[in-house]
Design a protein around this motif. Structure first.
Motif, short mmCIF file in Angstrom:
data_model
loop_
_atom_site.label_atom_id
_atom_site.label_comp_id
_atom_site.label_asym_id
_atom_site.label_seq_id
_atom_site.Cartn_x
_atom_site.Cartn_y
_atom_site.Cartn_z
N PRO A 163 52.14 54.07 35.19
CA PRO A 163 52.07 52.84 35.97
C PRO A 163 50.98 51.88 35.49
N THR A 164 51.25 50.58 35.68
CA THR A 164 50.28 49.55 35.34
C THR A 164 50.11 48.53 36.46
N GLU A 165 50.93 48.61 37.50
CA GLU A 165 50.88 47.62 38.57
C GLU A 165 49.65 47.87 39.45
N LEU A 166 49.05 46.79 39.91
CA LEU A 166 47.93 46.89 40.84
C LEU A 166 48.41 47.42 42.19
N ARG A 167 47.71 48.42 42.69
CA ARG A 167 48.02 48.96 44.02
C ARG A 167 46.91 48.67 45.01
N ARG A 226 44.94 50.89 39.98
CA ARG A 226 46.37 51.04 39.69
C ARG A 226 46.90 52.39 40.17
N ARG A 237 53.08 51.29 29.72
CA ARG A 237 54.47 51.02 30.10
C ARG A 237 55.44 51.74 29.19
N GLU A 293 47.80 48.39 28.55
CA GLU A 293 48.85 48.18 29.55
C GLU A 293 50.23 48.28 28.92
#
Length: 395
Positions: free
Chosen positions: A284-288, A98, A279, A275
């Motif tokens: 951040p918590t979105e997969l990168r 992430r 937030r 998670e």
């Protein structure tokens, strides 16, 4: 505190979660198999002196700046000088994919770090603040890195490291957004003091000064803290002004909270709650990145998969553990050390890496994969149960 390996093996047997990578992650850049792992002796200043800390870093690809997560280790039984370097591969991968830069410092007196470990005895609060001074100095050093975002910092700690993280949060360090406390506390040490009262009073003291939110994980039937003590610590912390939420999920019965943090099977327990927390505090918590994977060794001709008598180095108890391992579903991996210690894992994004990490935490040295899924991958055909040579390369 006691080694988590036996509880981890029990958790793997009785709490079989399977986690996968979302389909969208397959289109993302992939993390390298070794997760950009770096090991450094980082010199930090603590007051008028300095100390070198053995530090593990997992750095995302690219220039940054990245949010920083610092994971604070617990304490195994015995001399902390012999504790293995903490890596937390399962949790580190969750943060790394992430886009977090993950830092895991070994505190003074642990593993190869300089300085000395001070036993808490009855002075739990002052001891935690002493250890927190080291973590604050470490954070100051990390904030100087150009690839670290100084305004997005998360502290994580398990066991004694969780207590340290909570003490550090009470200092008002700039850029610190929140704390994940995995069964934080200080161990009983036979000092003859009112241990539980000292713990409650310490958390109350931290709550009077902390301004950052925290999320706590304690098992309802934790073998060390029990059911009531975490509730008392939480009430004292909140009553003093601290911000905290407590998770005591029934699924944690498969293992203590700090064990769940180190196991692939624990991800569905601690990550969803974390998670939501991240937030809320603007992290951040979105997969990168899609997670890399440990290279799978080729199938070997050492022996048949179910031939438990052929396992090198191990005793009869570990042979029985291997036979139980063979009943687990795929993906799964089993690792062995020349000390006779073993480790395994089932499920998760990289069962091979988790099995090696579990084994190395018990053996305090390198391990090698013995079996993956339905194949024996042991590459050292000349070894036997009484082998005298070490086929492993030291880390």
């Amino acid at each position: 505190m006691r080694s988590p390996l036996p509880r981890l093996l029990l958790a793997v047997l009785t709490h079989l979660f399977s986690t996968g990578v979302p389909a969208a992650a397959e289109e993302m850049p992939q993390l390298p198999a070794r997760l950009n792992e770096e090991v450094r002796m980082l010199a930090i200043g603590t007051g008028s002196s300095s100390v070198e800390l053995e530090t593990t870093l997992f750095v995302p690809p690219g220039p940054g700046p990245f949010p920083l997560v610092v994971i604070n280790h617990g304490r195994l039984s015995g001399d902390p000088r012999f504790d293995p370097r903490a890596r937390y591969l399962v949790a580190s991968r969750e943060f790394l994919q992430r886009g977090y830069l993950v830092a895991i410092p070994m505190r003074p007196g642990f593993s190869k770090s300089g300085g000395s470990y001070v036993v808490p005895r009855c002075k739990i609060e002052s001891n935690a603040r002493l250890q927190a001074e080291t973590i604050i100095a470490f954070l100051r050093e990390m904030r100087r890195r150009p690839d670290v975002d100084p305004d997005r910092i998360l502290l994580v700690g398990e066991s004694e490291g969780g207590m340290t993280a909570m003490a550090a949060a009470a200092t008002g360090f700039p850029g610190l957004r929140g704390v994940l406390n995995l069964a934080g506390g200080a161990p009983q040490n036979g000092a003859g003091c009112a241990w539980e009262e000292s713990l409650v009073e310490a958390f109350a003291a931290f709550g009077t000064r902390s301004t950052v939110p925290s999320l706590w994980f304690y098992a309802d039937d934790d073998s060390y803290w029990g059911r009531e003590l975490p509730q008392r610590m939480l009430r004292a912390y909140r009553d003093a002004g601290g911000q905290a939420a407590l998770v005591t999920h029934v699924s944690l019965a498969a293992g203590d909270a700090q064990v769940i943090f180190t196991s692939p099977q624990g991800i569905p327990i601690w990550w969803p709650e974390s998670e939501r927390f991240l937030r809320e505090i603007g992290l951040p918590t979105e997969l990168r990145f899609s997670p890399g994977s440990t290279p799978r060794p080729q199938r070997s001709s050492y022996t048949k998969l179910d031939d438990s008598e052929a396992l090198p180095y191990v005793d009869d108890h570990r042979r029985e553990l291997y036979r139980r391992f063979l009943g687990l579903p795929f993906p799964r991996a089993f690792a062995i050390a020349t000390t006779g210690n073993v480790g395994w894992a089932q499920g998760g994004p990289d069962a091979l890496a988790a099995a090696l990490d579990n084994c190395e935490r018990a053996a305090h040295r390198s391990c090698a994969l013995y079996a993956v899924d339905d194949e024996v991958v042991w590459q050292f055909a000349g070894t036997s149960r009484s082998a005298a040579t070490d086929p492993f390369r030291e880390p």
